[in-house]
Design an enzyme around this catalytic site. Structure first.
Site, PDB file in Angstrom:
ATOM      1  N   PHE A 229       0.804  -1.076  -0.103  1.00 12.81           N
ATOM      2  CA  PHE A 229       0.259   0.114   0.012  1.00 12.81           C
ATOM      3  C   PHE A 229       0.993   1.185  -0.184  1.00 12.81           C
ATOM      4  CE2 PHE A 229      -1.514   2.518   3.859  1.00 12.81           C
ATOM      5  CZ  PHE A 229      -2.169   3.575   3.239  1.00 12.81           C
ATOM      6  N   ILE A 230       1.823   1.428   0.984  1.00 13.88           N
ATOM      7  CA  ILE A 230       2.542   2.685   0.958  1.00 13.88           C
ATOM      8  C   ILE A 230       3.419   2.546  -0.152  1.00 13.88           C
ATOM      9  CG2 ILE A 230       4.282   3.834   2.498  1.00 13.88           C
ATOM     10  CD1 ILE A 230       2.872   2.702   4.679  1.00 13.88           C
TER      11      ILE A 230
ATOM     12  N   ASP B 233       9.669  -6.665  -4.605  1.00 14.96           N
ATOM     13  CA  ASP B 233       8.684  -7.139  -3.732  1.00 14.96           C
ATOM     14  C   ASP B 233       8.480  -8.830  -3.920  1.00 14.96           C
ATOM     15  OD1 ASP B 233       6.076  -7.734  -2.177  1.00 14.96           O
ATOM     16  OD2 ASP B 233       5.829  -5.426  -2.682  1.00 14.96           O
TER      17      ASP B 233
ATOM     18  N   ASP C  45      13.224 -11.110  -2.867  1.00 14.20           N
ATOM     19  CA  ASP C  45      12.968 -11.269  -1.431  1.00 14.20           C
ATOM     20  C   ASP C  45      14.109 -10.282  -0.781  1.00 14.20           C
ATOM     21  OD1 ASP C  45      12.976 -11.867   1.468  1.00 14.20           O
ATOM     22  OD2 ASP C  45      11.842 -13.719   0.888  1.00 14.20           O
ATOM     23  N   ILE C  46      13.874  -9.523   0.252  1.00 10.61           N
ATOM     24  CA  ILE C  46      14.976  -8.492   0.608  1.00 10.61           C
ATOM     25  C   ILE C  46      15.943  -9.398   1.451  1.00 10.61           C
ATOM     26  CG2 ILE C  46      13.794  -6.278   0.613  1.00 10.61           C
ATOM     27  CD1 ILE C  46      12.897  -6.697   3.743  1.00 10.61           C
TER      28      ILE C  46
ATOM     29  N   SER D  25       2.784  -5.822  11.042  1.00  8.44           N
ATOM     30  CA  SER D  25       1.861  -6.362  11.814  1.00  8.44           C
ATOM     31  C   SER D  25       2.307  -6.681  13.317  1.00  8.44           C
ATOM     32  CB  SER D  25       1.040  -7.679  11.351  1.00  8.44           C
ATOM     33  OG  SER D  25       0.036  -8.140  12.143  1.00  8.44           O
TER      34      SER D  25
ATOM     35  N   SER E 291       8.494   2.662  12.728  1.00  8.70           N
ATOM     36  CA  SER E 291       7.049   2.682  13.364  1.00  8.70           C
ATOM     37  C   SER E 291       6.951   3.257  14.735  1.00  8.70           C
ATOM     38  CB  SER E 291       6.688   1.275  13.274  1.00  8.70           C
ATOM     39  OG  SER E 291       5.580   0.888  14.080  1.00  8.70           O
TER      40      SER E 291
ATOM     41  N   TYR F 287       7.334  -7.161  16.633  1.00 12.25           N
ATOM     42  CA  TYR F 287       7.254  -6.296  15.599  1.00 12.25           C
ATOM     43  C   TYR F 287       7.882  -5.039  15.861  1.00 12.25           C
ATOM     44  CZ  TYR F 287       5.277  -2.550  12.557  1.00 12.25           C
ATOM     45  OH  TYR F 287       5.097  -1.463  11.540  1.00 12.25           O
TER      46      TYR F 287
ATOM     47  N   ASP G 151      -0.985  -4.851  22.032  1.00 14.59           N
ATOM     48  CA  ASP G 151      -1.411  -3.715  21.685  1.00 14.59           C
ATOM     49  C   ASP G 151      -0.879  -2.451  22.666  1.00 14.59           C
ATOM     50  OD1 ASP G 151      -2.996  -3.290  19.395  1.00 14.59           O
ATOM     51  OD2 ASP G 151      -4.690  -3.162  20.565  1.00 14.59           O
TER      52      ASP G 151
HETATM   53  C1  UD2 Z   1       1.171  -0.485  14.614  1.00  9.83           C
HETATM   54  C2  UD2 Z   1       1.768   0.819  14.698  1.00  9.83           C
HETATM   55  C3  UD2 Z   1       1.744   1.481  13.250  1.00  9.83           C
HETATM   56  C4  UD2 Z   1       2.252   0.356  12.218  1.00  9.83           C
HETATM   57  C5  UD2 Z   1       1.329  -0.697  12.310  1.00  9.83           C
HETATM   58  C6  UD2 Z   1       2.037  -1.574  11.277  1.00  9.83           C
HETATM   59  C7  UD2 Z   1       1.384   1.406  17.064  1.00  9.83           C
HETATM   60  C8  UD2 Z   1       0.604   2.765  17.726  1.00  9.83           C
HETATM   61  N1  UD2 Z   1       1.237   1.855  15.693  1.00  9.83           N
HETATM   62  O1  UD2 Z   1      -0.270  -0.221  14.387  1.00  9.83           O
HETATM   63  O2  UD2 Z   1       2.482   2.923  13.198  1.00  9.83           O
HETATM   64  O3  UD2 Z   1       3.632   0.417  12.385  1.00  9.83           O
HETATM   65  O4  UD2 Z   1       1.522  -1.344  13.694  1.00  9.83           O
HETATM   66  O5  UD2 Z   1       0.846  -2.701  11.156  1.00  9.83           O
HETATM   67  O6  UD2 Z   1       1.923   0.771  17.599  1.00  9.83           O
HETATM   68  N2  UD2 Z   1      -8.185  -3.052  15.982  1.00  9.83           N
HETATM   69  C9  UD2 Z   1      -9.538  -3.400  16.226  1.00  9.83           C
HETATM   70  N3  UD2 Z   1     -10.303  -4.181  15.102  1.00  9.83           N
HETATM   71  C10 UD2 Z   1      -9.532  -4.636  14.082  1.00  9.83           C
HETATM   72  C11 UD2 Z   1      -8.417  -4.289  13.980  1.00  9.83           C
HETATM   73  C12 UD2 Z   1      -7.465  -3.737  15.020  1.00  9.83           C
HETATM   74  O7  UD2 Z   1     -10.224  -2.893  17.145  1.00  9.83           O
HETATM   75  O8  UD2 Z   1     -10.256  -5.389  13.483  1.00  9.83           O
HETATM   76  C13 UD2 Z   1      -7.564  -2.374  16.850  1.00  9.83           C
HETATM   77  C14 UD2 Z   1      -6.301  -2.941  17.555  1.00  9.83           C
HETATM   78  O9  UD2 Z   1      -6.556  -3.799  18.576  1.00  9.83           O
HETATM   79  C15 UD2 Z   1      -5.466  -1.528  18.064  1.00  9.83           C
HETATM   80  C16 UD2 Z   1      -6.143  -0.585  16.999  1.00  9.83           C
HETATM   81  O10 UD2 Z   1      -7.294  -1.026  16.498  1.00  9.83           O
HETATM   82  O11 UD2 Z   1      -5.865  -1.025  18.839  1.00  9.83           O
HETATM   83  C17 UD2 Z   1      -5.330  -0.166  15.804  1.00  9.83           C
HETATM   84  O12 UD2 Z   1      -4.709  -1.645  15.135  1.00  9.83           O
HETATM   85  P1  UD2 Z   1      -3.945  -1.865  13.834  1.00  9.83           P
HETATM   86  O13 UD2 Z   1      -3.524  -3.043  13.533  1.00  9.83           O
HETATM   87  O14 UD2 Z   1      -4.503  -0.945  12.811  1.00  9.83           O
HETATM   88  O15 UD2 Z   1      -2.538  -0.898  14.185  1.00  9.83           O
HETATM   89  P2  UD2 Z   1      -1.698  -0.888  15.283  1.00  9.83           P
HETATM   90  O16 UD2 Z   1      -2.014   0.335  16.390  1.00  9.83           O
HETATM   91  O17 UD2 Z   1      -1.066  -2.258  15.919  1.00  9.83           O
END
Ligand code: UD2
Length: 312
Positions: free
Chosen positions: A12-13, A32, A55-56, A80, A119, A143, A275
């Site tokens: 995507f990015i 990629d 692959d990198i 992720s 990140s 991650y 999280d």
């Molecule tokens: C982290 C990093 C972000 C990037 C990303 C890559 C933080 C703050 N951010 O994102 O910068 O590097 O990783 O993947 O660490 N959620 C739900 N329902 C869903 C999916 C997610 O509630 O179906 C919640 C999840 O539990 C979290 C929030 O939404 O609290 C964001 O989740 P995410 O997977 O979109 O991104 P995050 O914050 O892990």
């Protein structure tokens, strides 16, 4: 005209960066392995970029890819938190070993500068908000640790070999082409597509967690600025790339209800392991040293993203 190598160009990015560079008349090479990237993201630009499926973690392939390159935009990763909790070795291989390969190849090819997709997860769950770059990182998930290790390698290659590197700590990037289909997909891509299909999204936890959601165009701007900023201001440094505003998942859900006409309520599930609760960036360093300004607000970005998924 410069030659840019984008790792993870099918993502995507990465594919958004490729489009922006082509629009500016720059030359683009991309690699990629399609582990998370998608061929569809490249459909209408494939004939205009020099693409290699690789692959990198393949050093020979990275050495070939870096030949003659001016700038590397290193986006390839397994991005992720939950996936890394399930498979820390896989996360480490792609996000750390892969990054070191790219750096070695870039150093040997005498690339001018490497810009790295770092990140916001590096900050962890420390209570101080907003997060600024001088804070001590405190990563939680594998991650986050891997992405932070990549940053340290970037800085190390600047210090030890003089390879100019810039780390951009992205804060929850969203926008058109973000893959909604995996259980590990970013929350906004998942919510928008399910709500447009009339399906109930699941919020992990109470929905009061907040994020500094950053629209893709702002991230593209950050990368382009990081390539041309004077070395004295940018090389060997880490910058937050974000909007500087945070919004909770509950607020986000309500904003999406209005945009998608979804009338149901969210399903609340258990909190996700690894999280963090709140995330908000101080973007003053990027503003001062890179001339970065977020040009698209969260609301405008959300609207554009919903329109894209709706096919408008
Ligand atoms: C982290 C990093 C972000 C990037 C990303 C890559 C933080 C703050 N951010 O994102 O910068 O590097 O990783 O993947 O660490 N959620 C739900 N329902 C869903 C999916 C997610 O509630 O179906 C919640 C999840 O539990 C979290 C929030 O939404 O609290 C964001 O989740 P995410 O997977 O979109 O991104 P995050 O914050 O892990």
């Amino acid at each position: 005209m410069a030659l840019y190598l984008i790792t993870g160009v099918g993502g995507f990015i990465g594919s958004s960066l490729a489009r922006a560079l082509l629009a500016r008349g720059e030359k683009v090479r991309g690699v990629d392995n399609f582990s998370t990237g998608k061929r569809e993201n490249l459909t209408e630009i494939l004939d205009r970029i020099d693409f290699c499926e690789a692959d990198i973690c393949d050093l020979d392939a990275m050495q070939q890819a870096c030949a003659g390159v001016d700038f590397v935009l290193h986006q390839a990763a397994i991005p992720s938190v939950p996936k890394s909790v399930l498979d820390p070795l896989g996360s480490n291989r792609a996000n750390v070993d892969g990054t070191v390969n790219v750096l070695v190849a870039a150093r040997d090819a005498k690339v001018k500068r490497v810009v790295y997709a770092a990140s916001s997860s590096a900050y962890g769950d420390t209570p101080t908000l907003p997060k600024h770059e001088a804070m001590r990182p405190d990563p939680i998930s594998p991650y986050a640790v891997a992405k932070l290790a990549g940053e340290h390698y970037m800085v190390s290659f600047y210090r030890c070999y003089g390879l100019e590197t810039v780390c951009l700590r992205y804060f929850n990037v969203f926008g058109p082409r973000q893959d909604p289909s995996s259980p590990y997909s970013g929350v906004l891509a998942k919510f928008i597509t399910s709500m447009l299909h009339g399906e109930q999204p699941t919020i992990f936890g109470d929905g009061e967690q907040s994020r500094d959601f950053t629209y893709i165009d702002n991230v593209v701007d950050g990368n382009l600025l990081a390539c041309c900023a004077p070395a004295a201001r940018a090389a060997g440094k880490v910058f937050n790339v974000a909007t500087g505003r945070r919004i909770t998942l509950n607020e986000t859900f309500r904003a999406l209800q209005a945009l998608t006409s979804y009338s149901g309520q969210p399903n609340y599930g258990s909190e996700r392991s690894g999280d963090i609760k709140h995330s908000l960036a101080d973007i003053s360093r990027a503003e001062a040293d890179l001339g970065y300004r977020p040009s698209v607000s969260f609301e405008d970005g959300l609207r554009k993203t919903v329109e894209w998924y709706r096919g408008e």
